[in-house]
Design a protein around this motif. Sequence first.
Motif, PDB file in Angstrom:
ATOM      1  N   GLU A 168       0.831  -1.201   0.000  1.00 41.45           N
ATOM      2  CA  GLU A 168       0.000   0.000   0.000  1.00 41.45           C
ATOM      3  C   GLU A 168       0.870   1.259   0.000  1.00 41.45           C
ATOM      4  N   ALA A 169       1.916   1.262   0.811  1.00 43.29           N
ATOM      5  CA  ALA A 169       2.807   2.419   0.863  1.00 43.29           C
ATOM      6  C   ALA A 169       3.583   2.573  -0.442  1.00 43.29           C
ATOM      7  N   ARG A 180       5.456   1.622  -8.513  1.00 39.01           N
ATOM      8  CA  ARG A 180       4.128   2.117  -8.098  1.00 39.01           C
ATOM      9  C   ARG A 180       3.022   1.464  -8.925  1.00 39.01           C
ATOM     10  N   LYS A 181       3.273   1.342 -10.221  1.00 40.70           N
ATOM     11  CA  LYS A 181       2.279   0.704 -11.095  1.00 40.70           C
ATOM     12  C   LYS A 181       2.078  -0.763 -10.700  1.00 40.70           C
ATOM     13  N   LEU A 182       3.157  -1.470 -10.419  1.00 40.56           N
ATOM     14  CA  LEU A 182       3.051  -2.860  -9.979  1.00 40.56           C
ATOM     15  C   LEU A 182       2.302  -2.959  -8.654  1.00 40.56           C
ATOM     16  N   ALA A 183       2.542  -2.014  -7.762  1.00 45.08           N
ATOM     17  CA  ALA A 183       1.831  -2.004  -6.477  1.00 45.08           C
ATOM     18  C   ALA A 183       0.334  -1.791  -6.698  1.00 45.08           C
ATOM     19  N   HIS A 184      -0.016  -0.867  -7.592  1.00 45.42           N
ATOM     20  CA  HIS A 184      -1.436  -0.633  -7.897  1.00 45.42           C
ATOM     21  C   HIS A 184      -2.069  -1.890  -8.495  1.00 45.42           C
ATOM     22  N   GLU A 185      -1.359  -2.536  -9.417  1.00 49.16           N
ATOM     23  CA  GLU A 185      -1.874  -3.773 -10.014  1.00 49.16           C
ATOM     24  C   GLU A 185      -2.070  -4.844  -8.947  1.00 49.16           C
ATOM     25  N   PHE A 186      -1.082  -4.989  -8.058  1.00 52.76           N
ATOM     26  CA  PHE A 186      -1.163  -5.986  -6.993  1.00 52.76           C
ATOM     27  C   PHE A 186      -2.360  -5.722  -6.097  1.00 52.76           C
ATOM     28  N   ALA A 194      -9.878  -7.481  -6.138  1.00 48.01           N
ATOM     29  CA  ALA A 194     -10.798  -8.252  -6.985  1.00 48.01           C
ATOM     30  C   ALA A 194     -10.963  -9.667  -6.436  1.00 48.01           C
ATOM     31  N   PHE A 195      -9.873 -10.233  -5.916  1.00 49.22           N
ATOM     32  CA  PHE A 195      -9.920 -11.577  -5.356  1.00 49.22           C
ATOM     33  C   PHE A 195     -10.809 -11.622  -4.114  1.00 49.22           C
TER      34      PHE A 195
END
Length: 84
Positions: free
Chosen positions: A36-37, A69-75, A81-82
């Motif tokens: 999140e951070a 940051r983009k990978l964190a948002h995707e994660f 969604a899960f």
Amino acid sequence: MQSIHRPDGDLTLENAVEAIRPSFDDLVSLADVSVEAAAGPDMPEAFVALARRAESMGWRLDIAEEAIRKLAHEFLGARGAFLD
């Protein structure tokens, strides 16, 4: 932790995301880090170190940080969604 691929062609955000993704995934699964951070402006030290590793492989630091940051948002989006 998996290695980060050197830039092959354009230093685009999308290419950086794909190069950093395996190491990002390893870091998230192996360490107690705040994803999140990482999605926000104050990136935790573990992710800063990952960006510096990417920089040492030839990626620009600002692009590496943006990719993280983009990978964190995707994660976070995938986890949300899960849970829904």
